[in-house]
Design a protein around this motif. Structure first.
Motif, PDB file in Angstrom:
ATOM      1  N   VAL A 171      57.723   3.122 -44.828  1.00 16.05           N
ATOM      2  CA  VAL A 171      56.327   3.375 -44.470  1.00 16.05           C
ATOM      3  C   VAL A 171      55.506   2.133 -44.760  1.00 16.05           C
ATOM      4  O   VAL A 171      55.590   1.557 -45.849  1.00 16.05           O
ATOM      5  N   SER A 172      54.688   1.733 -43.786  1.00 16.38           N
ATOM      6  CA  SER A 172      53.813   0.574 -43.954  1.00 16.38           C
ATOM      7  C   SER A 172      52.376   0.987 -43.667  1.00 16.38           C
ATOM      8  O   SER A 172      52.075   1.576 -42.619  1.00 16.38           O
ATOM      9  N   ALA A 173      51.488   0.707 -44.613  1.00 19.97           N
ATOM     10  CA  ALA A 173      50.067   1.008 -44.455  1.00 19.97           C
ATOM     11  C   ALA A 173      49.294   0.217 -45.493  1.00 19.97           C
ATOM     12  O   ALA A 173      49.863  -0.311 -46.458  1.00 19.97           O
ATOM     13  N   GLU A 174      47.976   0.115 -45.299  1.00 20.22           N
ATOM     14  CA  GLU A 174      47.144  -0.540 -46.303  1.00 20.22           C
ATOM     15  C   GLU A 174      47.251   0.188 -47.639  1.00 20.22           C
ATOM     16  O   GLU A 174      47.318  -0.433 -48.697  1.00 20.22           O
ATOM     17  N   SER A 175      47.252   1.513 -47.573  1.00 21.71           N
ATOM     18  CA  SER A 175      47.379   2.339 -48.772  1.00 21.71           C
ATOM     19  C   SER A 175      48.394   3.429 -48.497  1.00 21.71           C
ATOM     20  O   SER A 175      48.348   4.075 -47.442  1.00 21.71           O
ATOM     21  N   VAL A 176      49.309   3.632 -49.441  1.00 17.65           N
ATOM     22  CA  VAL A 176      50.355   4.648 -49.307  1.00 17.65           C
ATOM     23  C   VAL A 176      50.248   5.617 -50.480  1.00 17.65           C
ATOM     24  O   VAL A 176      50.165   5.180 -51.641  1.00 17.65           O
ATOM     25  N   LEU A 177      50.242   6.897 -50.181  1.00 18.39           N
ATOM     26  CA  LEU A 177      50.210   7.922 -51.226  1.00 18.39           C
ATOM     27  C   LEU A 177      51.490   8.741 -51.177  1.00 18.39           C
ATOM     28  O   LEU A 177      51.867   9.263 -50.123  1.00 18.39           O
ATOM     29  N   VAL A 178      52.152   8.864 -52.324  1.00 18.07           N
ATOM     30  CA  VAL A 178      53.321   9.731 -52.456  1.00 18.07           C
ATOM     31  C   VAL A 178      52.851  11.071 -53.006  1.00 18.07           C
ATOM     32  O   VAL A 178      52.331  11.153 -54.117  1.00 18.07           O
ATOM     33  N   ALA A 179      53.019  12.118 -52.206  1.00 21.40           N
ATOM     34  CA  ALA A 179      52.627  13.462 -52.617  1.00 21.40           C
ATOM     35  C   ALA A 179      53.704  14.438 -52.161  1.00 21.40           C
ATOM     36  O   ALA A 179      53.450  15.395 -51.433  1.00 21.40           O
ATOM     37  N   THR A 180      54.921  14.174 -52.603  1.00 23.18           N
ATOM     38  CA  THR A 180      56.084  14.922 -52.119  1.00 23.18           C
ATOM     39  C   THR A 180      56.596  15.954 -53.124  1.00 23.18           C
ATOM     40  O   THR A 180      57.733  16.397 -53.031  1.00 23.18           O
ATOM     41  N   GLY A 181      55.768  16.333 -54.078  1.00 23.72           N
ATOM     42  CA  GLY A 181      56.109  17.434 -54.965  1.00 23.72           C
ATOM     43  C   GLY A 181      57.412  17.224 -55.705  1.00 23.72           C
ATOM     44  O   GLY A 181      57.683  16.148 -56.255  1.00 23.72           O
ATOM     45  N   ALA A 182      58.255  18.253 -55.693  1.00 22.20           N
ATOM     46  CA  ALA A 182      59.503  18.219 -56.443  1.00 22.20           C
ATOM     47  C   ALA A 182      60.460  17.143 -55.946  1.00 22.20           C
ATOM     48  O   ALA A 182      61.385  16.753 -56.667  1.00 22.20           O
ATOM     49  N   TRP A 183      60.244  16.655 -54.738  1.00 24.05           N
ATOM     50  CA  TRP A 183      61.121  15.630 -54.161  1.00 24.05           C
ATOM     51  C   TRP A 183      60.619  14.217 -54.433  1.00 24.05           C
ATOM     52  O   TRP A 183      61.187  13.246 -53.929  1.00 24.05           O
ATOM     53  N   SER A 184      59.577  14.057 -55.228  1.00 26.61           N
ATOM     54  CA  SER A 184      59.031  12.725 -55.511  1.00 26.61           C
ATOM     55  C   SER A 184      60.056  11.753 -56.083  1.00 26.61           C
ATOM     56  O   SER A 184      60.012  10.552 -55.771  1.00 26.61           O
ATOM     57  N   ASP A 233      45.711   2.836 -41.679  1.00 24.74           N
ATOM     58  CA  ASP A 233      45.014   2.431 -42.892  1.00 24.74           C
ATOM     59  C   ASP A 233      45.615   3.129 -44.110  1.00 24.74           C
ATOM     60  O   ASP A 233      45.781   2.517 -45.173  1.00 24.74           O
ATOM     61  N   VAL A 234      45.910   4.415 -43.936  1.00 25.45           N
ATOM     62  CA  VAL A 234      46.444   5.229 -45.031  1.00 25.45           C
ATOM     63  C   VAL A 234      47.664   5.998 -44.538  1.00 25.45           C
ATOM     64  O   VAL A 234      47.630   6.608 -43.465  1.00 25.45           O
ATOM     65  N   ALA A 235      48.725   5.969 -45.314  1.00 25.43           N
ATOM     66  CA  ALA A 235      49.908   6.792 -45.044  1.00 25.43           C
ATOM     67  C   ALA A 235      50.090   7.742 -46.216  1.00 25.43           C
ATOM     68  O   ALA A 235      50.187   7.305 -47.366  1.00 25.43           O
ATOM     69  N   VAL A 236      50.112   9.003 -45.914  1.00 26.35           N
ATOM     70  CA  VAL A 236      50.361  10.033 -46.919  1.00 26.35           C
ATOM     71  C   VAL A 236      51.763  10.557 -46.701  1.00 26.35           C
ATOM     72  O   VAL A 236      52.089  11.022 -45.596  1.00 26.35           O
ATOM     73  N   ILE A 237      52.592  10.493 -47.722  1.00 26.76           N
ATOM     74  CA  ILE A 237      53.956  11.017 -47.625  1.00 26.76           C
ATOM     75  C   ILE A 237      53.957  12.376 -48.311  1.00 26.76           C
ATOM     76  O   ILE A 237      53.813  12.474 -49.534  1.00 26.76           O
ATOM     77  N   GLY A 238      54.082  13.423 -47.520  1.00 29.50           N
ATOM     78  CA  GLY A 238      54.054  14.780 -48.045  1.00 29.50           C
ATOM     79  C   GLY A 238      52.975  15.602 -47.375  1.00 29.50           C
ATOM     80  O   GLY A 238      51.819  15.179 -47.283  1.00 29.50           O
ATOM     81  N   GLY A 239      53.349  16.812 -46.911  1.00 25.46           N
ATOM     82  CA  GLY A 239      52.417  17.674 -46.193  1.00 25.46           C
ATOM     83  C   GLY A 239      52.025  18.909 -46.965  1.00 25.46           C
ATOM     84  O   GLY A 239      51.690  19.936 -46.363  1.00 25.46           O
ATOM     85  N   GLY A 240      52.035  18.837 -48.303  1.00 28.21           N
ATOM     86  CA  GLY A 240      51.560  19.948 -49.112  1.00 28.21           C
ATOM     87  C   GLY A 240      50.047  19.917 -49.238  1.00 28.21           C
ATOM     88  O   GLY A 240      49.360  19.092 -48.644  1.00 28.21           O
ATOM     89  N   VAL A 252      50.169  11.268 -41.756  1.00 25.90           N
ATOM     90  CA  VAL A 252      50.827  12.115 -42.747  1.00 25.90           C
ATOM     91  C   VAL A 252      52.283  12.268 -42.333  1.00 25.90           C
ATOM     92  O   VAL A 252      52.576  12.786 -41.246  1.00 25.90           O
ATOM     93  N   PHE A 253      53.184  11.823 -43.191  1.00 26.25           N
ATOM     94  CA  PHE A 253      54.617  11.959 -42.940  1.00 26.25           C
ATOM     95  C   PHE A 253      55.113  13.180 -43.710  1.00 26.25           C
ATOM     96  O   PHE A 253      54.944  13.257 -44.938  1.00 26.25           O
ATOM     97  N   HIS A 254      55.723  14.107 -43.013  1.00 24.90           N
ATOM     98  CA  HIS A 254      56.132  15.340 -43.677  1.00 24.90           C
ATOM     99  C   HIS A 254      57.369  15.919 -43.002  1.00 24.90           C
ATOM    100  O   HIS A 254      57.665  15.626 -41.841  1.00 24.90           O
ATOM    101  N   ASP A 255      58.048  16.726 -43.761  1.00 27.34           N
ATOM    102  CA  ASP A 255      59.204  17.465 -43.256  1.00 27.34           C
ATOM    103  C   ASP A 255      59.210  18.791 -43.999  1.00 27.34           C
ATOM    104  O   ASP A 255      59.201  18.814 -45.233  1.00 27.34           O
ATOM    105  N   GLU A 256      59.165  19.898 -43.276  1.00 26.24           N
ATOM    106  CA  GLU A 256      59.068  21.216 -43.916  1.00 26.24           C
ATOM    107  C   GLU A 256      60.412  21.592 -44.524  1.00 26.24           C
ATOM    108  O   GLU A 256      61.228  22.304 -43.935  1.00 26.24           O
ATOM    109  N   ILE A 257      60.643  21.099 -45.718  1.00 25.82           N
ATOM    110  CA  ILE A 257      61.890  21.353 -46.433  1.00 25.82           C
ATOM    111  C   ILE A 257      61.841  22.761 -47.025  1.00 25.82           C
ATOM    112  O   ILE A 257      60.815  23.171 -47.578  1.00 25.82           O
ATOM    113  N   PRO A 258      62.917  23.540 -46.939  1.00 25.50           N
ATOM    114  CA  PRO A 258      62.924  24.847 -47.609  1.00 25.50           C
ATOM    115  C   PRO A 258      62.592  24.710 -49.091  1.00 25.50           C
ATOM    116  O   PRO A 258      63.140  23.863 -49.783  1.00 25.50           O
TER     117      PRO A 258
END
Length: 363
Positions: free
Chosen positions: A184-197, A6-13, A32-38
């Motif tokens: 990413v496919s979802a009903e609602s997608v949120l981009v919350a990737t900080g400096a990498w947005s 239903d919801v995909a959140v891009i970013g694990g902050g 929640v799609f995330h990758d712990e980037i330095p």
């Protein structure tokens, strides 16, 4: 093939995790799609919840938003602690504002001079009153104030608690670096990737590098009674106790792109300021240095709301130094916008206020 959430959140902050938790509380399937980037800012943040002493957001919309968020924190912290079973290290005992020298008094006064009318104004303290509240302060300190409305939290515990609370409600965490919104496919997608947005859309978000040093007292002596926001020889520094006999010292500001390596120069500068304020720290051991890349925008205001021209996609980024402070209210507003069509997000934060490079080229 994995199911479409239903919801995909891009970013694990902290922002992404808080929105994911709120959506899961509504009974939705959330990934929640995330990758712990330095350099991920949420993994490094010192945890200041400081709408009074943080003097770098004079915009009225952000100032009001910051105070709303600080008022939301007690209930948010209690709810999150209960949901996760974790101690967040949330401290509500106020923050000391300290001028180390005579030349620093004006800068300290600027931290709260334009905030009259917002919550409880800081109490002015002379040097003796400061040291009565914090005996470890240097005799050289010239005075300052006490901000009862500024709190602090163990940021890393909050992030872990948000993930645990989400997991308890079925949030799925996918360790994947998303490099295109088409992945990413979802009903609602949120981009919350900080400096990498900007990797996902043409937003003017840039990284601002900040370094944090963690200290430990090998003698296990008394720690700081309060968090301290100070100015030493014209430069800011923040100190707070951690885990009994530890101290966190933050934070530098540097426009160095995506360089997330720690700097010996920055470490030395932070330690010099810390020891000038609290001489007892000279005998403490450096346990760790961390570097975070804070997401900033040209007007230092967040980007929050629907993404123009991309139905079903929202953005919540650009919170600069205030991600943890703003997280409770930002999460509620973004969840309402995504799921209910709510329009409570301040207009000043609208993503379309910036004409992107692509839009400019098409005109």
């Amino acid at each position: 093939m994995s199911r479409r959430p239903d919801v995909a959140v891009i970013g694990g902050g902290v922002i992404g995790l808080a929105v994911a938790w709120r959506c899961a509380q509504r009974g939705l399937d959330v990934h929640v799609f995330h990758d712990e980037i330095p350099g991920t800012a949420s993994a490094v943040a010192p945890g200041m919840l400081a709408p009074v002493s943080e003097a770098d957001f004079p915009d009225p919309a952000l100032l009001t938003f910051a105070h709303e968020a600080r008022r939301a924190w007690p209930a948010f912290a209690a709810e999150l602690a209960a949901a996760s079973g974790m101690d967040l290290g949330y401290a509500t005992d106020g923050l000391l504002l300290v001028a180390h020298g005579v030349e620093d008094r004006e800068r300290v006064a600027a931290m709260y001079g334009f905030r009259e009318g917002y919550d409880v104004p800081p109490k002015s303290l002379d040097a003796d009153e400061l040291r009565a509240r914090e005996p470890l302060l240097s005799a050289a300190c010239e005075g300052g104030g006490f901000a009862t409305e500024d709190h602090h939290v163990d940021a890393q515990r909050v992030r872990a608690a948000l993930r645990a609370a989400g997991e308890a409600l079925g949030v799925r965490y996918v360790e994947q670096r998303v490099r295109s919104l088409d992945e990413v496919s979802a009903e609602s997608v949120l981009v919350a990737t900080g400096a990498w947005s900007p990797d996902l859309h043409d937003w003017p978000v840039t990284p601002v590098r900040g370094q944090v040093v963690l200290l430990r007292d090998p003698a296990e002596g008394p720690g700081l009674r309060h968090g301290i926001r100070a100015v030493v020889r014209g430069e800011p520094v923040y100190l707070a106790g951690r885990h009994g006999h530890g101290t966190i010292v933050a934070a530098t500001l540097d426009h160095a792109g995506f360089d997330a390596r720690s700097s010996a120069r920055d470490t030395d500068a932070l330690l010099r300021k810390a020891v000038a304020l609290v001489p007892a720290l000279a005998g403490h051991e450096v346990v760790e240095t961390r570097v975070g890349l804070r997401p900033d925008t040209p007007d230092h205001l967040p980007l929050m709301g629907p993404v123009p021209g991309r139905p079903g996609t929202w953005v919540c980024t650009g919170h600069y130094r205030h991600g943890y402070l703003l997280a409770p209210v930002a999460a509620d507003l973004m969840t309402a916008s995504m799921l209910d069509g709510g329009d409570g997000i301040p207009a000043a934060f609208a993503p379309q206020r910036f004409r992107t490079t692509k839009e400019s080229a098409s005109r």
